[in-house]
Design an enzyme around this catalytic site. Structure first.
Site, PDB file in Angstrom:
ATOM      1  N   GLN A  79       1.787  13.593  13.514  1.00  0.00           N
ATOM      2  CA  GLN A  79       0.647  13.468  14.419  1.00  0.00           C
ATOM      3  C   GLN A  79       1.047  13.062  15.842  1.00  0.00           C
ATOM      4  O   GLN A  79       0.298  13.316  16.772  1.00  0.00           O
ATOM      5  CB  GLN A  79      -0.361  12.462  13.847  1.00  0.00           C
ATOM      6  CG  GLN A  79      -0.984  12.958  12.555  1.00  0.00           C
ATOM      7  CD  GLN A  79      -1.983  11.984  11.976  1.00  0.00           C
ATOM      8  OE1 GLN A  79      -1.604  11.078  11.260  1.00  0.00           O
ATOM      9  NE2 GLN A  79      -3.243  12.150  12.300  1.00  0.00           N
ATOM     10  N   HIS A  81       1.814  27.083  12.212  1.00  0.00           N
ATOM     11  CA  HIS A  81       2.336  28.309  12.827  1.00  0.00           C
ATOM     12  C   HIS A  81       1.872  29.558  12.092  1.00  0.00           C
ATOM     13  O   HIS A  81       1.683  30.620  12.693  1.00  0.00           O
ATOM     14  CB  HIS A  81       3.878  28.269  12.885  1.00  0.00           C
ATOM     15  CG  HIS A  81       4.397  27.183  13.774  1.00  0.00           C
ATOM     16  ND1 HIS A  81       5.579  26.520  13.577  1.00  0.00           N
ATOM     17  CD2 HIS A  81       3.850  26.614  14.888  1.00  0.00           C
ATOM     18  CE1 HIS A  81       5.747  25.609  14.520  1.00  0.00           C
ATOM     19  NE2 HIS A  81       4.705  25.643  15.321  1.00  0.00           N
ATOM     20  N   ASP A  94       3.369  20.611  17.660  1.00  0.00           N
ATOM     21  CA  ASP A  94       4.692  20.947  18.207  1.00  0.00           C
ATOM     22  C   ASP A  94       5.145  19.922  19.256  1.00  0.00           C
ATOM     23  O   ASP A  94       6.314  19.580  19.346  1.00  0.00           O
ATOM     24  CB  ASP A  94       4.688  22.340  18.871  1.00  0.00           C
ATOM     25  CG  ASP A  94       4.589  23.461  17.839  1.00  0.00           C
ATOM     26  OD1 ASP A  94       4.578  23.161  16.620  1.00  0.00           O
ATOM     27  OD2 ASP A  94       4.523  24.645  18.256  1.00  0.00           O
ATOM     28  N   ARG A 106       2.950   0.306  12.505  1.00  0.00           N
ATOM     29  CA  ARG A 106       3.161   1.134  11.312  1.00  0.00           C
ATOM     30  C   ARG A 106       3.369   2.575  11.775  1.00  0.00           C
ATOM     31  O   ARG A 106       2.482   3.168  12.383  1.00  0.00           O
ATOM     32  CB  ARG A 106       1.936   1.040  10.396  1.00  0.00           C
ATOM     33  CG  ARG A 106       2.057   1.943   9.204  1.00  0.00           C
ATOM     34  CD  ARG A 106       0.852   1.935   8.261  1.00  0.00           C
ATOM     35  NE  ARG A 106       1.055   3.035   7.339  1.00  0.00           N
ATOM     36  CZ  ARG A 106       0.148   3.906   6.965  1.00  0.00           C
ATOM     37  NH1 ARG A 106      -1.100   3.804   7.380  1.00  0.00           N
ATOM     38  NH2 ARG A 106       0.464   4.887   6.168  1.00  0.00           N
ATOM     39  N   HIS A 111       4.168  10.674   5.149  1.00  0.00           N
ATOM     40  CA  HIS A 111       2.821  10.835   5.684  1.00  0.00           C
ATOM     41  C   HIS A 111       2.572  12.343   5.817  1.00  0.00           C
ATOM     42  O   HIS A 111       2.398  12.864   6.919  1.00  0.00           O
ATOM     43  CB  HIS A 111       2.681  10.106   7.016  1.00  0.00           C
ATOM     44  CG  HIS A 111       1.262   9.747   7.373  1.00  0.00           C
ATOM     45  ND1 HIS A 111       0.832   8.458   7.586  1.00  0.00           N
ATOM     46  CD2 HIS A 111       0.161  10.528   7.553  1.00  0.00           C
ATOM     47  CE1 HIS A 111      -0.453   8.468   7.904  1.00  0.00           C
ATOM     48  NE2 HIS A 111      -0.895   9.714   7.896  1.00  0.00           N
ATOM     49  N   ASN A 164       1.601   7.823   1.864  1.00  0.00           N
ATOM     50  CA  ASN A 164       0.289   7.636   2.489  1.00  0.00           C
ATOM     51  C   ASN A 164      -0.742   8.561   1.863  1.00  0.00           C
ATOM     52  O   ASN A 164      -0.588   9.779   1.879  1.00  0.00           O
ATOM     53  CB  ASN A 164       0.386   7.964   3.984  1.00  0.00           C
ATOM     54  CG  ASN A 164      -0.942   7.781   4.693  1.00  0.00           C
ATOM     55  OD1 ASN A 164      -1.400   6.661   4.879  1.00  0.00           O
ATOM     56  ND2 ASN A 164      -1.586   8.873   5.058  1.00  0.00           N
ATOM     57  N   GLU A 165      -1.791   7.972   1.293  1.00  0.00           N
ATOM     58  CA  GLU A 165      -2.970   8.702   0.813  1.00  0.00           C
ATOM     59  C   GLU A 165      -2.684   9.849  -0.148  1.00  0.00           C
ATOM     60  O   GLU A 165      -2.899  11.030   0.182  1.00  0.00           O
ATOM     61  CB  GLU A 165      -3.785   9.225   2.010  1.00  0.00           C
ATOM     62  CG  GLU A 165      -4.324   8.111   2.878  1.00  0.00           C
ATOM     63  CD  GLU A 165      -5.383   8.577   3.866  1.00  0.00           C
ATOM     64  OE1 GLU A 165      -5.517   9.799   4.083  1.00  0.00           O
ATOM     65  OE2 GLU A 165      -6.089   7.716   4.419  1.00  0.00           O
ATOM     66  N   ASN A 191      -6.393   2.425   2.995  1.00  0.00           N
ATOM     67  CA  ASN A 191      -6.911   2.980   4.249  1.00  0.00           C
ATOM     68  C   ASN A 191      -8.402   3.175   4.026  1.00  0.00           C
ATOM     69  O   ASN A 191      -8.798   3.826   3.053  1.00  0.00           O
ATOM     70  CB  ASN A 191      -6.300   4.348   4.549  1.00  0.00           C
ATOM     71  CG  ASN A 191      -4.784   4.308   4.708  1.00  0.00           C
ATOM     72  OD1 ASN A 191      -4.177   3.252   4.669  1.00  0.00           O
ATOM     73  ND2 ASN A 191      -4.178   5.472   4.880  1.00  0.00           N
ATOM     74  N   TYR A 200     -12.250   4.049   5.879  1.00  0.00           N
ATOM     75  CA  TYR A 200     -13.028   4.481   7.038  1.00  0.00           C
ATOM     76  C   TYR A 200     -14.530   4.480   6.782  1.00  0.00           C
ATOM     77  O   TYR A 200     -15.303   4.118   7.639  1.00  0.00           O
ATOM     78  CB  TYR A 200     -12.604   5.902   7.463  1.00  0.00           C
ATOM     79  CG  TYR A 200     -11.210   5.954   8.044  1.00  0.00           C
ATOM     80  CD1 TYR A 200     -10.999   5.849   9.420  1.00  0.00           C
ATOM     81  CD2 TYR A 200     -10.100   6.075   7.219  1.00  0.00           C
ATOM     82  CE1 TYR A 200      -9.722   5.874   9.958  1.00  0.00           C
ATOM     83  CE2 TYR A 200      -8.811   6.102   7.748  1.00  0.00           C
ATOM     84  CZ  TYR A 200      -8.631   6.003   9.115  1.00  0.00           C
ATOM     85  OH  TYR A 200      -7.362   6.014   9.640  1.00  0.00           O
ATOM     86  N   GLU A 246      -5.035   1.193   7.388  1.00  0.00           N
ATOM     87  CA  GLU A 246      -5.714   2.027   8.391  1.00  0.00           C
ATOM     88  C   GLU A 246      -7.192   1.705   8.396  1.00  0.00           C
ATOM     89  O   GLU A 246      -7.806   1.517   7.341  1.00  0.00           O
ATOM     90  CB  GLU A 246      -5.587   3.532   8.068  1.00  0.00           C
ATOM     91  CG  GLU A 246      -4.278   4.153   8.436  1.00  0.00           C
ATOM     92  CD  GLU A 246      -4.267   5.659   8.166  1.00  0.00           C
ATOM     93  OE1 GLU A 246      -5.316   6.312   8.351  1.00  0.00           O
ATOM     94  OE2 GLU A 246      -3.210   6.157   7.771  1.00  0.00           O
TER      95      GLU A 246
HETATM   96  C1  NOJ Z   1      -5.954   8.841   7.298  1.00  0.00           C
HETATM   97  C2  NOJ Z   1      -4.636   9.495   7.573  1.00  0.00           C
HETATM   98  O1  NOJ Z   1      -3.604   8.724   7.010  1.00  0.00           O
HETATM   99  C3  NOJ Z   1      -4.389   9.737   9.036  1.00  0.00           C
HETATM  100  O2  NOJ Z   1      -3.279  10.565   9.142  1.00  0.00           O
HETATM  101  C4  NOJ Z   1      -5.628  10.335   9.676  1.00  0.00           C
HETATM  102  O3  NOJ Z   1      -5.418  10.663  11.000  1.00  0.00           O
HETATM  103  C5  NOJ Z   1      -6.769   9.360   9.535  1.00  0.00           C
HETATM  104  N1  NOJ Z   1      -7.049   9.174   8.131  1.00  0.00           N
HETATM  105  C6  NOJ Z   1      -8.064   9.826  10.188  1.00  0.00           C
HETATM  106  O4  NOJ Z   1      -8.522  10.956   9.551  1.00  0.00           O
END
Ligand code: NOJ
Length: 500
Positions: free
Chosen positions: A36, A56, A69, A94, A139, A183-184, A323, A325, A395
């Site tokens: 990212q 791509h 990229d 992190r 990740h 991660n996730e 994580n 949200y 997160e």
């Molecule tokens: C969790 C992910 O680990 C992260 O890569 C992503 O950007 C965020 N959620 C937001 O969607």
């Protein structure tokens, strides 16, 4: 109690309540992930990974047809990133290692000198400023050569991952004391095998469960390896971090179904590791076995663990990473109703549609509505299920269009979610750390650069990828310094430009 004692107690409690302060020792940090932010997708001897291949070859899968990229160009601009972290007073950063940058073929016999140097410099640069590195090994950017051999559906991958983990522990274990293996898993397996993100395969309910099993085993092998060969000399901690939404029944009739959703979405990834009995959550194992039978499958689509695998997984953690949200509502799909295939529209396995209450504000991520109370409920439920384990929030953050440096809604988001963390701590949950997602605006997977999570704005049209602090960065800096969610801070749009 005397009148005087009452006054003293009230004064202490009232001050604490007004300040809403986190306990001493509680850590604040910010996060990013390799694909990212790094860019430099083909510099030096870096190998291709599944995200390079996906963006791509399938540009239409990304809403603005963008790629990672260059992204934030953190491969070249990591010193600027460190300065932003210093300005935010955070305890830790992190970030993740790109497997293909360190091991260009994916296999461990050839380590990239450039990759090893890059992460070594970043780690040393952080430590020189008193910021602790927290390193995620995976990740989502799997080396393409490993994908070509079946990726997470190939049982060998847990060994390949452990080999990779060994290289990273050997290189950086003396300086990195907190590791996040994976991660996730739910996004890797459930979304990755629903043709939405890399590797863009369509094998829901079969490939996704093979992936689930092997991701968990990969984690456990990397954990056991650290425990045996590295923990005695380095005394670090290792776990994984799971994406956990909170779920509420849409109506009173949906209570049972909501519990099943939690079993599929949360406990599938937690029970094998954090429960005292280990293995798949029994209710889910029964449900999928039964459904597979009804569908005429010769065996359950959820692959079993051997006793040895169960034992390896059970207890393979030093903390519980999550994580979080959003909260979503749960209801059964009506007969014949189409369950969307977009990110978190529902769960076909259970015939469930996810929704949201009208009063929950929406965000730039279509799966994400704001409901802070869900975080406290989630934290309390973790303690109820898995006991007094240290919980690390890896997160949390808000997406918007990124247009405004004066991002008051993000400040409100952080304040209200942090308040729920404080309440959970008062409920007796051992939350030890909190990570803001994200340090920077970055490549938000299938949303490209249209959805922004940054405490810092990044100008993707400038070659310098100029970083600029938003209001939320100043707020978060004050919280990290004082541990008080109502801390005072100053924000001035005009003098916050960095990176020139
Ligand atoms: C969790 C992910 O680990 C992260 O890569 C992503 O950007 C965020 N959620 C937001 O969607």
């Amino acid at each position: 109690m005397t009148w005087m004692q009452a006054v003293i107690i009230c004064a202490a409690v009232c001050v604490a309540a007004a300040e809403r302060r986190f306990p001493e020792g509680f850590k604040f940090g910010a996060a990013t992930a390799s694909y990212q932010v790094e860019g430099a997708w083909n510099v030096s001897d870096k190998g291709e990974n599944i995200w390079d291949r996906f963006v791509h070859s399938r540009p239409e899968a990304i809403s603005d047809r963008s790629t990672g990229d260059v992204a934030c160009d953190s491969y070249h601009r990591w010193q600027e990133d460190i300065q932003l972290l210093v300005d935010m007073n955070v305890d830790f950063y992190r970030f993740s290692i790109s497997w293909s940058r360190l091991l260009p073929t994916g296999f461990s016999q050839r380590v990239s000198a450039d990759g090893a140097r890059y992460y070594g410099d970043l780690i040393d640069g952080l430590l020189a400023k008193g910021i602790e590195p927290i390193v995620t090994l995976y990740h989502w950017d799997l080396p393409q050569p490993l994908q070509d051999l079946g990726g997470w559906a190939n049982p060998m991958i847990s060994d390949w991952f452990a080999d990779y983990a060994r290289v990273a522990y050997n290189l950086y274990g003396d300086r990195v004391k907190t590791w996040v293996t994976i991660n996730e898993p739910t996004v890797i397996c459930d979304i990755g095998y629903n043709n939405l993100i890399a590797p863009g395969l369509e094998s829901e309910g079969r490939g996704s469960y093979l992936c689930t099993k092997h991701v968990l085993l990969a984690h456990a092998k990397a954990y056991r390896l650290y425990e045996r060969d590295f923990k005695p000399k380095y005394q670090g901690q290792v776990s994984l971090t799971n994406h956990m939404m909170w779920f509420e029944p849409a109506t009173e009739q949906d209570v049972e179904l909501t519990e099943l959703v939690k079993t599929l979405s949360i406990q599938r990834y937690c029970h094998p590791i954090f429960s005292s009995e280990g293995g798949w959550p029994p209710a889910l194992e029964r449900y999928i076995a039964e459904k597979s039978r009804e569908e005429g499958e010769p065996r359950s689509r959820l692959p079993p663990f051997t006793q040895e695998e169960k034992e390896m997984l059970r207890g393979s953690y030093d903390y519980l990473g999550l994580n979080h949200y959003t909260t979503r509502t749960v209801r059964p799909a009506a007969p014949g109703e189409h369950i969307g295939t977009h990110l978190f529209d529902g769960f076909k396995e259970l015939g469930v549609v996810l929704g949201a209450k009208p009063e929950w504000p929406t965000t730039m991520s279509h799966w994400f509505m704001v409901h802070p109370e869900g975080l406290r409920a989630l934290l309390v439920s973790m303690k109820q299920q898995y006991g007094d384990v240290p919980i690390f929030i890896m997160e949390n953050g808000l997406s918007d269009t990124g247009a405004d440096l004066d991002d008051q809604p993000r400040v409100d988001y952080y304040r209200s979610y942090l308040e729920q963390v404080l309440l959970a701590i008062e409920d007796g949950v051992r939350v030890v750390g909190y990570t803001a997602w994200s340090l920077l605006d970055n490549f938000e997977w299938m949303d490209g650069y249209q959805s922004r999570y940054g405490l810092h704005h990044v100008d993707f049209s400038s070659e310098l990828r100029t970083r600029t602090a938003r209001r939320s960065a100043r707020y978060y800096a004050a919280v990290a310094r004082t541990k008080d969610i109502h801390a005072q801070y100053q924000f001035n749009k005009t003098n916050t430009v960095k990176g020139v």
